[in-house]
Design a protein around this motif. Structure first.
Motif, PDB file in Angstrom:
ATOM      1  N   TYR A 277       0.838  -1.207   0.000  1.00  0.00           N
ATOM      2  CA  TYR A 277       0.000   0.000   0.000  1.00  0.00           C
ATOM      3  C   TYR A 277       0.874   1.258   0.000  1.00  0.00           C
ATOM      4  O   TYR A 277       0.536   2.247  -0.643  1.00  0.00           O
ATOM      5  N   ALA A 278       2.001   1.217   0.711  1.00  0.00           N
ATOM      6  CA  ALA A 278       2.903   2.384   0.722  1.00  0.00           C
ATOM      7  C   ALA A 278       3.374   2.679  -0.705  1.00  0.00           C
ATOM      8  O   ALA A 278       3.400   3.829  -1.150  1.00  0.00           O
ATOM      9  N   ARG A 279       3.712   1.639  -1.436  1.00  0.00           N
ATOM     10  CA  ARG A 279       4.168   1.824  -2.819  1.00  0.00           C
ATOM     11  C   ARG A 279       3.041   2.393  -3.685  1.00  0.00           C
ATOM     12  O   ARG A 279       3.243   3.312  -4.477  1.00  0.00           O
ATOM     13  N   GLN A 280       1.838   1.846  -3.512  1.00  0.00           N
ATOM     14  CA  GLN A 280       0.702   2.327  -4.305  1.00  0.00           C
ATOM     15  C   GLN A 280       0.369   3.786  -3.983  1.00  0.00           C
ATOM     16  O   GLN A 280      -0.210   4.486  -4.796  1.00  0.00           O
ATOM     17  N   MET A 281       0.735   4.223  -2.781  1.00  0.00           N
ATOM     18  CA  MET A 281       0.491   5.624  -2.400  1.00  0.00           C
ATOM     19  C   MET A 281       1.543   6.557  -2.967  1.00  0.00           C
ATOM     20  O   MET A 281       1.446   7.776  -2.809  1.00  0.00           O
ATOM     21  N   GLY A 282       2.591   5.999  -3.557  1.00  0.00           N
ATOM     22  CA  GLY A 282       3.596   6.839  -4.195  1.00  0.00           C
ATOM     23  C   GLY A 282       5.001   6.730  -3.630  1.00  0.00           C
ATOM     24  O   GLY A 282       5.904   7.438  -4.074  1.00  0.00           O
ATOM     25  N   LEU A 283       5.226   5.853  -2.662  1.00  0.00           N
ATOM     26  CA  LEU A 283       6.581   5.702  -2.127  1.00  0.00           C
ATOM     27  C   LEU A 283       7.464   5.008  -3.170  1.00  0.00           C
ATOM     28  O   LEU A 283       7.079   3.978  -3.718  1.00  0.00           O
ATOM     29  N   PRO A 284       8.688   5.550  -3.442  1.00  0.00           N
ATOM     30  CA  PRO A 284       9.547   4.949  -4.475  1.00  0.00           C
ATOM     31  C   PRO A 284      10.176   3.634  -4.019  1.00  0.00           C
ATOM     32  O   PRO A 284      11.353   3.559  -3.724  1.00  0.00           O
ATOM     33  N   LEU A 285       9.344   2.625  -3.978  1.00  0.00           N
ATOM     34  CA  LEU A 285       9.794   1.332  -3.493  1.00  0.00           C
ATOM     35  C   LEU A 285       9.880   0.431  -4.717  1.00  0.00           C
ATOM     36  O   LEU A 285       8.924   0.346  -5.482  1.00  0.00           O
ATOM     37  N   ARG A 286      11.057  -0.187  -4.945  1.00  0.00           N
ATOM     38  CA  ARG A 286      11.215  -0.974  -6.164  1.00  0.00           C
ATOM     39  C   ARG A 286      10.580  -2.353  -5.998  1.00  0.00           C
ATOM     40  O   ARG A 286       9.540  -2.647  -6.546  1.00  0.00           O
TER      41      ARG A 286
END
Ligand SMILES: *Cc1c(COP(=O)(O)O)cnc(C)c1O
Length: 497
Positions: A277-286
């Motif tokens: 969810y953090a990634r979907q919120m825009g966090l640059p997580l590969r």
């Protein structure tokens, strides 16, 4: 923000408050947000404390509450001295590109505290929003970490009462002492003769018993559960992925926007799903790397697209990951299959009937784009503990060691080019028997109790025993009751005021 069930497309307007109180959707599905909020200004959180970062990130999901209320919940959870580290969730660097995110500075020394310290405030706040004056009665069966974390979270929270059942034969000495010495005016801890299934089966029966729930309602109680499928446990976990990333930027380890990987030791898929969810919120997580122990059903699923629980269950030294059905995976399936509740429902029905299902190739590809997966054997886990200590003078617990071993298996001695954060889920002292064995060797640990090993490990390594565990063996036992499974209902009615 409104919510819907993963198995139904008719009703899509549950409020956050309803979702937190209900836990599970009426059709057996899991509540998910109707859309995932984009969090574009995350860099503005750079200079804030953990608690203020968490409040800002949780707010869009929990708009049943005002900003002021969310801030107050976060202050009560993270700023009231219950976490033994000023940063709450500090990062520890061991090589140029490898970091550990320590999520175990809470009162029970495992990452469950990150969510269970705030969940009781959300539950109490949600009941107030719904003008529900019944006492929330939290019932939990535990195989270890969750029960203690729930007890610490709910103790002395007005309007709530908590009863934890644990199997006499199913928890470690330390876990047992942590629970039966629990303080608080609204807590009850009861040992059940038998294993975890006996305790959990009994709790499920209580929830399903209409007569009993009516009797409880007449006495002013409404049943609730605190288990990890509750959205109120998932959403606080999103915060530490952002917070770790922000710390990397603040410490100039990365530029803002640079991609980072996370390796997550996984059981019920709750922790790692928060990363998604953090990634979907825009966090640059590969990539999110899903690390399993010998119960490697998720490794196979991510690699093949086939989920198959028909396999031997292993009792490992990372017991909080000994799980064959990872309930929170359902939310990921929903998000990545095109949000199609009929598909999800079909897979879950097959899982129920046959113990297995296969997802379609598009959904599988979407999962592979986000996730890598691997597992560690018991031996590899021990090796990861001793190697991390030998090379970096740093102790890790067996759950965290599973993640470290998987990282080593994927990247070898050279390590990854991309900065990587291993999510550290328990204090090494909480599972000290395995840690001491790995670090000190068989001869030095032979004949010592878990409590003696705490001191031994601390002396040998110079690491301090955390306050939640020190002096445990001499604390007063406040909950000596041991009962049979058949006595659970009458015992429950008897002990409630
Ligand atoms: C619960 C737990 C896990 C597994 O987390 P999930 O959210 O169930 O995947 C890992 N390590 C520890 C120490 C835990 O207590």
């Amino acid at each position: 923000m409104l919510y819907r069930s993963t198995r139904n497309d008719k009703k899509n307007n549950y409020s956050a408050a309803e979702v937190i109180l209900q836990g599970l959707a009426p059709d057996g599905g899991l509540f998910t947000p109707v859309e995932i909020p984009q969090f574009k200004q995350w860099e503005s959180l750079l200079e804030l404390s953990y608690s203020r970062r968490a409040a800002a990130l949780m707010q869009p999901y929990l708009d049943s509450f005002s900003e002021k209320e969310i801030n107050a919940f976060c202050t009560a959870a993270y700023d009231s001295g219950r976490f033994g580290h000023p940063s709450v969730a500090p990062l520890r660097r061991i090589t140029k590109n490898l970091f550990f995110l320590e999520l175990w500075h809470g009162p029970t020394c495992a990452f469950k505290d990150m969510a269970l310290q705030i969940l009781p405030h959300l539950v109490r706040g949600a009941a107030a929003k719904n003008r529900d004056t019944a006492q929330r009665l939290i019932l939990t069966a535990t195989s270890g970490d969750t029960g203690k974390a729930a007890l610490e979270g709910f103790r002395d929270i007005p309007g709530t009462r908590i009863v934890v059942f644990f199997p006499v034969d199913g928890v470690s000495e330390i876990q047992k002492m942590q629970m039966i010495t629990q303080e608080g005016s609204n807590v009850h801890v009861i040992a059940i003769r038998g294993n975890f299934d006996a305790a959990q089966g009994g709790v499920k029966e209580i929830f399903a018993d209409g007569e009993l729930t009516a009797e409880l309602a007449a006495r002013g109680y409404r049943l609730s559960s605190a288990n990890s499928i509750n959205w109120g446990r998932l959403v606080p976990q999103i915060a530490y992925y952002f917070s770790a990333y922000l710390d990397l930027v603040r410490e100039r380890e990365i530029r803002a926007g640079e991609p980072v990987d996370f390796v997550v030791p996984t059981g019920n898929f709750g922790n790692i799903l928060a990363g998604f969810y953090a990634r979907q919120m825009g966090l640059p997580l590969r990539k999110l790397i899903c690390a399993s122990n010998e119960n490697n059903v998720l490794t196979d699923f991510i690699n093949t697209g086939c989920y198959d629980r028909n396999r031997t269950f292993h009792c490992t030294i990372s017991p909080s990951m000994d799980i064959l059905v990872s309930s929170n995976l359902e939310r990921l399936l929903f998000e990545l299959c095109g949000r199609d509740p009929q598909k999800v429902k079909g897979w879950m029905e097959q899982l129920n009937k046959t113990g297995r299902y296969r997802i379609d190739p598009q959904t599988h590809k979407a999962i592979k784009d986000f996730f890598d997966a691997g597992y560690a054997t018991e031996e590899e886990t021990y090796t990861a503990i001793s190697r991390t200590y030998r090379e970096h003078n740093y102790l890790i617990d067996p759950h965290t060691a599973v993640a470290r071993a998987v990282y080593d298996k994927i990247y070898g001695d050279a390590g990854s080019e991309v900065k990587t954060v291993i999510v550290s889920t328990a204090s090494p002292f909480k599972f000290n028997a395995s840690v001491a064995l790995a670090v000190l060797g068989r001869d030095r640990v032979a004949g010592h109790s878990e409590f003696e090993l705490l001191e031994l490990l601390s002396k040998a390594t110079g690491a301090a025993v955390p306050p939640g565990l020190s002096g445990l063996e001499s604390r007063a036992v406040r909950h000596p009751m041991v009962i049979r499974r058949e006595q659970m209902k009458e015992t429950l009615l008897g002990l409630l005021p």
